[in-house]
Design a protein around this motif. Structure first.
Motif, PDB file in Angstrom:
ATOM      1  N   LYS A   6       0.819  -1.020  -0.174  1.00 45.61           N
ATOM      2  CA  LYS A   6       0.124   0.097  -0.041  1.00 45.61           C
ATOM      3  C   LYS A   6       1.012   1.159   0.099  1.00 45.61           C
ATOM      4  O   LYS A   6       0.761   1.938  -0.817  1.00 45.61           O
ATOM      5  CB  LYS A   6      -0.811   0.023   1.134  1.00 45.61           C
ATOM      6  N   SER A   7       1.803   1.155   0.797  1.00 45.91           N
ATOM      7  CA  SER A   7       2.729   2.316   1.002  1.00 45.91           C
ATOM      8  C   SER A   7       3.581   2.619  -0.321  1.00 45.91           C
ATOM      9  O   SER A   7       3.441   3.917  -0.729  1.00 45.91           O
ATOM     10  CB  SER A   7       3.699   2.242   2.149  1.00 45.91           C
ATOM     11  N   GLU A  10      11.527   5.376   2.864  1.00 40.83           N
ATOM     12  CA  GLU A  10      10.244   6.262   2.634  1.00 40.83           C
ATOM     13  C   GLU A  10       9.141   5.045   2.816  1.00 40.83           C
ATOM     14  O   GLU A  10       8.196   5.258   3.671  1.00 40.83           O
ATOM     15  CB  GLU A  10      10.239   6.780   1.331  1.00 40.83           C
ATOM     16  N   ILE A  11       9.499   3.908   2.003  1.00 43.73           N
ATOM     17  CA  ILE A  11       8.289   3.024   1.907  1.00 43.73           C
ATOM     18  C   ILE A  11       8.122   2.305   3.397  1.00 43.73           C
ATOM     19  O   ILE A  11       6.948   2.157   3.916  1.00 43.73           O
ATOM     20  CB  ILE A  11       8.612   1.783   0.950  1.00 43.73           C
ATOM     21  N   ALA A  12       9.311   2.220   4.011  1.00 39.35           N
ATOM     22  CA  ALA A  12       9.242   1.302   5.280  1.00 39.35           C
ATOM     23  C   ALA A  12       8.679   2.439   6.356  1.00 39.35           C
ATOM     24  O   ALA A  12       7.586   2.096   6.928  1.00 39.35           O
ATOM     25  CB  ALA A  12      10.651   1.092   5.750  1.00 39.35           C
ATOM     26  N   GLU A  13       9.072   3.721   6.157  1.00 38.39           N
ATOM     27  CA  GLU A  13       8.711   4.658   7.284  1.00 38.39           C
ATOM     28  C   GLU A  13       6.868   4.720   6.902  1.00 38.39           C
ATOM     29  O   GLU A  13       6.223   4.513   7.888  1.00 38.39           O
ATOM     30  CB  GLU A  13       9.068   5.887   6.909  1.00 38.39           C
ATOM     31  N   ARG A  14       6.702   4.942   5.880  1.00 40.06           N
ATOM     32  CA  ARG A  14       5.057   5.128   5.495  1.00 40.06           C
ATOM     33  C   ARG A  14       4.298   3.704   6.121  1.00 40.06           C
ATOM     34  O   ARG A  14       2.964   4.036   6.263  1.00 40.06           O
ATOM     35  CB  ARG A  14       4.978   5.495   4.270  1.00 40.06           C
ATOM     36  N   ALA A  15       5.152   2.598   5.769  1.00 45.38           N
ATOM     37  CA  ALA A  15       4.366   1.494   6.241  1.00 45.38           C
ATOM     38  C   ALA A  15       4.258   1.012   7.563  1.00 45.38           C
ATOM     39  O   ALA A  15       3.888  -0.216   8.156  1.00 45.38           O
ATOM     40  CB  ALA A  15       4.746   0.278   5.183  1.00 45.38           C
ATOM     41  N   ASN A  16       5.201   1.932   8.391  1.00 44.64           N
ATOM     42  CA  ASN A  16       5.458   1.651   9.845  1.00 44.64           C
ATOM     43  C   ASN A  16       5.773   0.277  10.002  1.00 44.64           C
ATOM     44  O   ASN A  16       5.481  -0.566  10.573  1.00 44.64           O
ATOM     45  CB  ASN A  16       4.107   1.770  10.762  1.00 44.64           C
ATOM     46  N   VAL A  17       7.179   0.182   9.234  1.00 50.45           N
ATOM     47  CA  VAL A  17       7.750  -1.090   9.072  1.00 50.45           C
ATOM     48  C   VAL A  17       9.254  -0.931   9.385  1.00 50.45           C
ATOM     49  O   VAL A  17       9.594   0.285   9.051  1.00 50.45           O
ATOM     50  CB  VAL A  17       7.358  -1.900   8.125  1.00 50.45           C
ATOM     51  N   ASN A  18       9.869  -1.666   9.929  1.00 45.80           N
ATOM     52  CA  ASN A  18      11.688  -1.406   9.979  1.00 45.80           C
ATOM     53  C   ASN A  18      11.884  -1.550   8.562  1.00 45.80           C
ATOM     54  O   ASN A  18      11.587  -2.515   7.775  1.00 45.80           O
ATOM     55  CB  ASN A  18      12.048  -2.377  10.863  1.00 45.80           C
ATOM     56  N   ARG A  19      13.132  -0.800   8.154  1.00 43.69           N
ATOM     57  CA  ARG A  19      13.596  -0.696   6.884  1.00 43.69           C
ATOM     58  C   ARG A  19      14.250  -2.416   6.402  1.00 43.69           C
ATOM     59  O   ARG A  19      13.856  -2.689   5.425  1.00 43.69           O
ATOM     60  CB  ARG A  19      14.645   0.201   6.879  1.00 43.69           C
ATOM     61  N   GLY A  20      14.636  -2.857   7.396  1.00 42.40           N
ATOM     62  CA  GLY A  20      15.068  -4.268   7.222  1.00 42.40           C
ATOM     63  C   GLY A  20      14.182  -5.208   6.737  1.00 42.40           C
ATOM     64  O   GLY A  20      14.217  -6.226   6.106  1.00 42.40           O
ATOM     65  N   THR A  21      12.967  -4.869   7.201  1.00 43.52           N
ATOM     66  CA  THR A  21      11.909  -5.808   7.041  1.00 43.52           C
ATOM     67  C   THR A  21      11.525  -5.814   5.689  1.00 43.52           C
ATOM     68  O   THR A  21      11.003  -6.976   5.047  1.00 43.52           O
ATOM     69  CB  THR A  21      10.638  -5.337   8.244  1.00 43.52           C
ATOM     70  N   VAL A  22      11.536  -4.599   5.058  1.00 44.37           N
ATOM     71  CA  VAL A  22      11.137  -4.423   3.429  1.00 44.37           C
ATOM     72  C   VAL A  22      12.169  -5.520   2.658  1.00 44.37           C
ATOM     73  O   VAL A  22      11.443  -6.320   2.085  1.00 44.37           O
ATOM     74  CB  VAL A  22      11.303  -3.311   3.110  1.00 44.37           C
TER      75      VAL A  22
END
Lengths: 191, 191
Positions: free
Chosen positions: B20-21, B38-50
DNA sequence: TTGAATATTTAACGGCCGTTGATTAATATT
DNA sequence: AATATTAATCAACGGCCGTTAAATATTCAA
């Protein structure tokens, strides 16, 4: 009025060296994996110097494409004096010759993500000039099968791109009709 | 044999959120300028998780394209049972409808450098299926002028791509003849 | 040939990338 | 409800990016 401002020899040397280095790498490996570091190192130039002449590697590729496009355009212009499209439509052989002569570059270009850059420019040039040379009676020779399939598929995608890029100026029905007509005209039929 | 291995809810939640993000950002700004941060931040997810779910942002876009392609293919398949191309050629309207329904995505797609990704896949699908449905007698309706120019230009580029990608399997003369024939068939003539 | 102009180098900056290992948290299963 | 499993977080790494300021080297032109 000769506006020949002599360019500093250092600039010429550096640019040529960077360009050569880049084209080698472009033929060797994927464009996305080429780094400015590599280009600079192979060109025996400081990394910062590359940025003095080009914004980034995309800009570098852009420059190379620009030159090829200009070559192709003048190829069309030289053979017929009153119209660009005239030469292009009458005999496309010199164009294919040009592609063939620069095979390593274009092979990299088309195997590569950045093909769109080249595609965009050539497409724009062609559609502008073809527009002037339409509608005439016809006789229909045989077209190789696979090649024609490619022809039609690519044409279809082109129309979709055009439609989207122009903010869908026509209804889906109108577009569907147009495409059906074009398919019929090229002897592609359902069932 | 129901092979339904339930996916962990965390994975579903995370993937959906990232997707979605990304789609929001893809509609908002240039793809090249989108960062994983950006993607991680907007998705409320850790960068590594992406990186746990996707290789990079290209892979993310790839996934989205894959889904659209599958939708388009099944659109063609659903309407005619024996042949994919049959539905596609007989009435392309549903295809345009689909594009129209997903305008924000495709507008970004085509305004964007990554169009080639989508283009490649759809082109491949179409040319394969069109190949089965060629050669028939014709009557020639009128085609809007600009649209036809776009059609022909795009088709020409497609042929060049095909020729280069196949290691120039034909001579330049042969290719030139083929293209001339195709131009004639579509009533595009020199002078 | 000398001085002015300017191209290039050098070193350093903050930023994003993609990856890793250890820690914490959520989930599925029993 | 307790436990094993596994997803997500956190912190840190080296690498390339694009930019800057000061120092150096090369070229041009008088």
């Amino acid at each position: 009025m000769e506006n020949a401002i002599k360019t500093d020899r250092r600039i010429l040397r550096t640019k040529q060296s960077i360009r050569k280095s880049f084209l080698e790498l472009f033929a060797e490996k994927e464009f996305e994996h080429i780094t400015i570091n590599e280009i600079a190192e192979r060109a025996n130039v400081n990394r910062g110097t590359v940025y003095l002449h080009y914004n980034d590697k995309y800009d570098l590729l852009d420059t190379c494409i620009e030159e090829h496009i200009n070559e192709l355009i003048s190829l069309c212009k030289n053979r017929e004096n009153d119209s660009v499209s005239q030469g292009m439509v009458h005999d496309p052989k010199p164009i294919f010759d040009y592609f063939h002569a620069h095979f390593p570059f274009f092979a990299a270009m088309f195997s590569n993500q950045r093909a769109f850059l080249f595609r965009d420019r050539l497409l724009n040039f062609m559609s502008t000039n073809l527009l002037l040379k339409m509608e005439r009676p016809a006789n229909m020779p045989v077209i190789e099968h696979e090649l024609k399939a490619q022809f039609m598929a690519s044409a279809f995608i082109g129309i979709v791109e055009w439609w989207i890029r122009h903010q869908t100026p026509h209804t889906t029905q109108f577009m569907a009709d147009q495409v059906r007509n074009l398919f019929e005209q090229n002897r592609v039929y359902p069932a």
